[in-house]
Design a protein around this motif. Structure first.
Motif, mmCIF file in Angstrom:
data_model
loop_
_atom_site.group_PDB
_atom_site.id
_atom_site.type_symbol
_atom_site.label_atom_id
_atom_site.label_comp_id
_atom_site.label_asym_id
_atom_site.label_seq_id
_atom_site.Cartn_x
_atom_site.Cartn_y
_atom_site.Cartn_z
ATOM 1 N N ASP A 8 -11.487 31.535 44.690
ATOM 2 C CA ASP A 8 -12.056 30.838 45.848
ATOM 3 C C ASP A 8 -12.412 31.829 46.953
ATOM 4 N N GLY A 9 -11.560 32.847 47.122
ATOM 5 C CA GLY A 9 -11.846 33.873 48.123
ATOM 6 C C GLY A 9 -13.085 34.665 47.787
ATOM 7 N N TYR A 10 -13.250 34.989 46.495
ATOM 8 C CA TYR A 10 -14.453 35.697 46.061
ATOM 9 C C TYR A 10 -15.704 34.855 46.359
ATOM 10 N N THR A 87 -9.641 43.613 51.316
ATOM 11 C CA THR A 87 -9.385 42.250 51.794
ATOM 12 C C THR A 87 -10.024 42.011 53.148
ATOM 13 N N MET A 91 -12.785 39.269 53.887
ATOM 14 C CA MET A 91 -12.532 38.184 54.830
ATOM 15 C C MET A 91 -13.483 38.253 56.021
ATOM 16 N N ALA A 94 -16.410 36.679 54.669
ATOM 17 C CA ALA A 94 -16.153 35.239 54.560
ATOM 18 C C ALA A 94 -16.348 34.565 55.915
ATOM 19 N N ILE A 129 -4.976 32.835 55.048
ATOM 20 C CA ILE A 129 -5.497 33.340 53.767
ATOM 21 C C ILE A 129 -5.532 34.864 53.782
ATOM 22 N N GLU A 130 -6.021 35.422 54.861
ATOM 23 C CA GLU A 130 -6.114 36.874 54.985
ATOM 24 C C GLU A 130 -4.737 37.520 54.926
ATOM 25 N N TRP A 133 -3.447 37.531 51.307
ATOM 26 C CA TRP A 133 -4.141 38.533 50.487
ATOM 27 C C TRP A 133 -3.639 39.937 50.804
ATOM 28 N N SER A 305 -1.415 28.777 51.976
ATOM 29 C CA SER A 305 -2.717 29.437 51.956
ATOM 30 C C SER A 305 -3.714 28.639 51.126
ATOM 31 N N MET A 309 -7.188 27.200 52.367
ATOM 32 C CA MET A 309 -8.448 27.436 51.655
ATOM 33 C C MET A 309 -9.187 26.124 51.400
#
Length: 588
Positions: A8-10, A87, A91, A94, A129-130, A133, A305, A309
């Protein structure tokens, strides 16, 4: 779950930074060295029990441990630098993606959302989230690799006793799954109450002048206190409800160690296991137990997290304004006339439509006024024309093109809007006006301020045009703020100007002067005005009369008066109100 969060982060960032992969690979090597150092310590302990210890072994063990330590320090620092760099870069991208998505949303969407909730998603959720990671991924990778290697060592020493440890791991994670289910029931409530509390704090601070003016400190403070107490209760429930299951997770993990200790002791007593292997088994199983605790704590954080997300993904799933292009060429209409075709619209989370089947034509190089009783849909129609909202059905044509297929950038560059609620920034008066056109000269800014009847009061400010305004221009009157907003819109020199009660707070003479400026501008641009005071829009080329979300009349002033409909009634009421006088009472 962690793989899903990473994917999801990607997707959120739009790319996979290679530094993150390198960092996790180095963290895996760090886990290997950690296992080697454990093995060296275990062998040293065994030699002590077997009385085979020697100076050479001690020196070799010391060299080995020092080498592992230095290697781990090097790998850990390098891994963290890669993980942190990758990261933070992802982010950052993001955040840009989220902001770009917000830019593409209908402007009206922002008025329907509480500032606090949006602020929490853009700050706390992304930071959560950051933080996971940057601080958990490397540790998770190192711990998983080390634990798998240690389990392999346990199987090599004694497969039967190793199974006692291995079998407990699924049970431990099953308990953790139950824990996360309990957390799921309360973490959303916690995040929602946090958003509500932050929004309430924001509203309290923003509205403190109104609260003081009406003497409502008690009421406002009680409302804020209730929100903060709800947040406190939600946090307390989130911490206490899963506590028993967290303890059970520790018990299951530790019980496997006790079971191994008892079983190993029995085999040792039966002389089916030697002391060396007994020590190694218990030493390594204790390490596995500790690592399970680390993973369990990390998985709980991972749940928060993951929920954060999901909230970001909900934000990104909001439907943006369409920005289609014909080939790669932006669509620019050939004229500035606007046609509203059978448009209906209902605000989000409301059942009653705000507009129903509106059909009208707004000619270019003319003034069109929208009037009607309060709540009739005047501002809503203006906002749809400005693409602040997207119609549920029907079309709004700019020239020959549906505004849905015109890029937002092109549309908003060619439309100047003056909102009913003026927004000013904590910058100088000059910069606030210059926002309408960053390339304008000083002379153009001053000339525009004169047209908006703002130059006179600006010159009286402490530093004139360089006077720094407070938060949203709190030191200015409502009329002064509106005139700055009008000046900003005029400086844009857009072919379409939309004004929503733009002169409601100015005096009659200033309003008349501004309308004369708009009449002159309408010779080469399209002007649409929402107005309550009908005497200011008598000379409009067309007047649209709204009532209960429907367009009931349209025409010029004289035509509408002859029709003797709603517009005529509104006109007569306003004319009568102009003759009202307060007559003092006389006591006999």
């Amino acid at each position: 779950m962690i793989i899903k969060l990473i994917r999801d982060g990607y997707r959120l960032a739009g790319y996979q930074d290679p530094r993150l992969t390198k960092g996790l690979s180095l963290a895996a090597l760090d886990g290997c060295l950690l296992t080697v150092s454990y093995y060296i310590v275990a062998q040293l302990i065994v030699s002590i029990f077997n009385t085979t210890i020697s100076l050479q072994m001690i020196l070799l063990s010391a060299v080995g441990l020092l080498s592992c330590l230095l290697g781990r320090i090097y790998l850990s620092n390098l891994a963290l630098s890669y993980v942190f760099g990758g990261t933070y870069a992802m982010m950052a991208e993001a955040r840009i993606q989220v902001i770009n998505h917000l830019h593409a949303l209908p402007l009206g969407w922002f008025s329907a959302k509480r500032t606090g909730d949006l602020s929490v998603r853009l700050t706390s959720d992304l930071e959560l989230i950051e933080g996971l990671w940057t601080h958990f991924l490397a540790i998770f990778t190192s711990t998983i690799v080390s634990m798998l290697l240690i389990l392999a060592l346990l199987c090599w020493i004694d497969i039967f006793l190793a199974l006692l440890v291995i079998i407990s791991i699924p049970f431990s994670f099953w308990v953790m799954t139950l824990t996360q289910r309990v957390i799921n029931r309360y973490d959303e409530k916690m995040l929602d109450t946090a958003s509500d509390a932050q929004a309430e704090i924001y509203d309290y601070i923003q509205g403190i002048s109104v609260i003081r003016g009406f003497g409502q400190f008690g009421t406002a403070w009680k409302r804020l206190s209730n929100k903060l107490f709800q947040q406190y209760q939600a946090h307390l429930l989130l911490e206490t409800k899963p506590a028993a299951l967290v303890a059970l997770f520790g018990f299951v993990s530790e019980f496997s160690f006790i079971l191994l200790l008892v079983s190993g002791g029995y085999l040792l007593f039966q002389e089916r296991l030697d002391i060396q292997h007994f020590i190694l088994l218990n030493f390594f199983s204790l390490i596995v137990y500790r690592q399970l605790q680390t993973l369990g704590d990390g998985l709980i954080k991972l749940r928060f997290s993951s929920r954060a997300m999901e909230r970001i993904k909900e934000l990104m799933s909001e439907t943006p304004v369409a920005t289609y292009n014909d080939g790669n060429t932006s669509i620019i209409p050939s004229s500035n006339e606007i046609t509203v075709q059978q448009v209906s619209f209902t605000y989000p989370e409301q059942s009653c439509p705000a507009l129903q089947n509106i059909h009208c034509h707004i000619q270019s190089n003319a003034i069109t006024a929208i009037v009607g009783p309060s709540g009739s849909g005047k501002s809503t129609l203006l906002q749809l024309i400005g693409q602040m909202w997207i119609p549920d059905s029907g079309q709004i044509l700019w020239g020959e093109h549906d505004t849905k297929i015109i890029s937002s950038e092109i549309l908003h560059c060619n439309i100047a809007m003056v909102f009913q609620d003026v927004v000013l920034f904590s910058a100088s008066v000059f910069d606030n006006i210059l926002m309408g056109n960053q390339t304008a000269t000083t002379e153009e800014v001053i000339q525009t301020a004169k047209l908006a009847q703002a130059d006179e009061f600006i010159q009286q400010l402490p530093d004139g045009y360089q006077t720094i305004l407070g938060d949203n221009g709190y030191s200015l009157s409502g009329g002064e703020r509106q005139r700055l907003s009008i000046a900003r819109a005029l400086l844009k020199k857009a072919p379409i100007i939309l004004l929503d009660e733009a002169t409601a707070s100015v005096d009659a003479s200033t309003e008349l002067a501004i309308h004369r400026v708009l009449e002159n501008l309408s010779q080469h641009c399209t002007v649409v005005i929402v107005a309550h005071r009908l005497n200011t829009i008598q000379r409009a080329q067309k007047i649209l009369v709204m009532d209960a979300g429907c367009l009931v009349e349209q025409g010029d002033h004289d035509t509408l008066l002859r029709q003797n409909g709603l517009y005529a009634q509104l006109w007569q009421r306003q004319q009568q109100s102009l003759s009202w006088q307060l007559t003092p009472s006389h006591e006999e």
